[in-house]
Design a protein around this motif. Structure first.
Motif, mmCIF file in Angstrom:
data_model
loop_
_atom_site.group_PDB
_atom_site.id
_atom_site.type_symbol
_atom_site.label_atom_id
_atom_site.label_comp_id
_atom_site.label_asym_id
_atom_site.label_seq_id
_atom_site.Cartn_x
_atom_site.Cartn_y
_atom_site.Cartn_z
ATOM 1 N N VAL A 11 0.842 -1.210 0.000
ATOM 2 C CA VAL A 11 0.000 0.000 0.000
ATOM 3 C C VAL A 11 0.870 1.251 0.000
ATOM 4 C CG1 VAL A 11 -1.718 1.333 1.277
ATOM 5 C CG2 VAL A 11 -1.841 -1.170 1.253
ATOM 6 N N ILE A 12 0.580 2.164 -0.914
ATOM 7 C CA ILE A 12 1.219 3.484 -0.898
ATOM 8 C C ILE A 12 0.192 4.471 -0.340
ATOM 9 C CG2 ILE A 12 2.117 5.379 -2.290
ATOM 10 C CD1 ILE A 12 3.331 3.383 -4.166
ATOM 11 N N PRO A 13 0.445 4.998 0.866
ATOM 12 C CA PRO A 13 -0.531 5.890 1.485
ATOM 13 C C PRO A 13 -0.315 7.351 1.096
ATOM 14 C CG PRO A 13 1.231 5.420 3.035
ATOM 15 C CD PRO A 13 1.573 4.688 1.754
ATOM 16 N N VAL A 14 -1.404 8.063 0.911
ATOM 17 C CA VAL A 14 -1.347 9.497 0.645
ATOM 18 C C VAL A 14 -2.305 10.176 1.615
ATOM 19 C CG1 VAL A 14 -1.833 11.330 -1.009
ATOM 20 C CG2 VAL A 14 -0.747 9.227 -1.791
ATOM 21 N N GLY A 15 -1.789 11.111 2.402
ATOM 22 C CA GLY A 15 -2.626 11.795 3.382
ATOM 23 C C GLY A 15 -2.144 11.534 4.795
ATOM 24 N N LYS A 16 -2.776 12.200 5.745
ATOM 25 C CA LYS A 16 -2.384 12.061 7.143
ATOM 26 C C LYS A 16 -2.796 10.705 7.691
ATOM 27 C CE LYS A 16 -2.586 17.026 8.129
ATOM 28 N NZ LYS A 16 -3.213 18.085 8.976
ATOM 29 N N GLU A 17 -1.903 10.095 8.419
ATOM 30 C CA GLU A 17 -2.149 8.757 8.956
ATOM 31 C C GLU A 17 -3.365 8.703 9.862
ATOM 32 O OE1 GLU A 17 0.270 5.329 11.530
ATOM 33 O OE2 GLU A 17 1.288 7.145 10.834
#
Length: 258
Positions: A81-87
Motif C-alpha cells: 500500500v502506498i498511502p497518501v494523506g495524514k495517517e
C-alpha cells in the motif's frame, strides 16, 4: 394564423424538444462517465480474461525475478500500500488502479480535485494499490514499468505529483508507451525535483518490479475483477451509479463527525 406560421411554430417546438432531449442525454452520460468507463476496462478485456490470469506477473519473465523491494513508506499487511494523506485521517479510500487503464484516468480526472481537497484538509487518506491488469490482457510491460516508476517517485516523496502526471499523459490503452523507461523519466521532469540520478537508476533497474508483481498478486487474491476498484468503508463505491465527487465529499464529512 396562416398555415405557414403554424408550421413554423411547430417546427420550432420540435427543435426545442430535440435540444432538451440532447441536454438530458448529455447530463446522463456525464453522471455515468465514471461507472461507464469501468465497463471499458473490465468488458474490454473479457475476450482475453484467460490470458490475464495466465500472464499476469509474467510479462517478460523479469518482473518477479528479483527480491521484493517495497518503496519507502509502503504500509499494509503485505507492504503493498502506498498511502497518501495524514495517517490519523478518519476516512480512508482504497484504490486499486492500473496506469494504462482509461477508466482509472477517468476516475482520477473526475475525483482527483476532490481527493486533493479532502486530503489537504486532513479528512481523508487514500491507500493506493498498483496492478498490471492491462499488461496481462493486451501484452507489454507499460503497466508494470509505470507502477515501478511511481514506486520510485514514492521513494523520493513525490508519489502524488507523479501519479497525476502519469494519468495526465496516459497513452491509448493499446499503446504500450509506458514500457519505455525514457518516457517515464521524461515525465518525471514535470515534477519539481524528481528527475534525479537516484530516480533514473530506480526506474532503469526496475527496482520495485517484484513489489509491483506482489501488489498485482494481492489484487487477484482479493477477488477483484476490474480497475479501478475504489473502496470506502469496505464498499466498492465505483459500482454506485449515483456516486459523484460531491456525494463522496459528504460521505467523508460524515465519517469525520464520528
Amino acid at each position: 394564423m396562416s398555415e405557414k406560421n403554424r408550421e413554423g411554430k411547430r417546427t420550432a417546438r420540435e427543435r426545442l424538444a430535440v435540444e432538451r432531449e440532447k441536454r438530458k442525454a448529455a447530463e446522463k452520460r456525464r453522471r455515468g462517465l465514471i461507472v461507464g468507463a469501468s465497463v471499458v476496462c473490465v468488458l474490454g478485456l473479457a475476450a482475453v480474461i484467460g490470458v490475464v490470469a495466465a500472464n499476469s506477473g509474467k510479462d517478460d519473465g523479469s518482473d518477479s525475478a528479483g527480491p521484493v523491494v517495497a518503496p519507502s513508506g509502503a504500509v499494509g499487511e503485505d507492504g503493498t500500500v502506498i498511502p497518501v494523506g495524514k495517517e490519523d485521517a478518519k476516512a480512508t479510500l482504497t484504490v486499486w488502479e492500473d496506469f494504462r487503464c482509461p477508466a482509472c484516468k477517468a476516475f482520477e480526472q473526475a475525483y482527483g480535485p476532490t481527493l486533493d481537497e479532502l486530503t489537504e484538509a486532513g479528512r481523508l487518506k487514500t491507500e493506493y494499490h498498483l496492478v498490471t491488469l492491462i499488461d496481462g490482457g493486451m501484452g507489454g510491460t507499460g503497466s508494470r514499468n509505470a507502477a515501478n516508476a511511481a514506486a520510485c517517485a514514492q521513494d523520493a516523496g513525490k508519489f502524488a505529483a507523479y501519479h497525476k502526471v502519469l494519468f495526465d499523459n496516459q497513452p491509448m490503452e493499446s499503446d504500450d508507451a509506458f514500457a519505455d523507461n525514457d518516457k517515464l523519466i521524461e515525465l518525471a521532469g514535470k515534477v519539481d525535483g524528481l528527475d534525479t540520478p537516484a530516480f533514473r537508476s530506480c526506474v532503469e533497474d526496475g527496482k520495485h518490479n517484484s513489489w509491483v508483481a506482489k501488489s498485482h498478486d494481492a489484487f487477484q487474491k482479493g477477488g477483484f475483477t476490474g480497475t479501478p476498484t475504489v473502496l470506502f468503508d469496505g464498499k466498492n463505491i465505483y459500482q454506485d451509479r449515483s456516486m459523484t465527487p460531491e456525494k463522496l465529499k459528504q460521505m467523508v464529512q460524515e465519517a469525520n463527525k464520528g
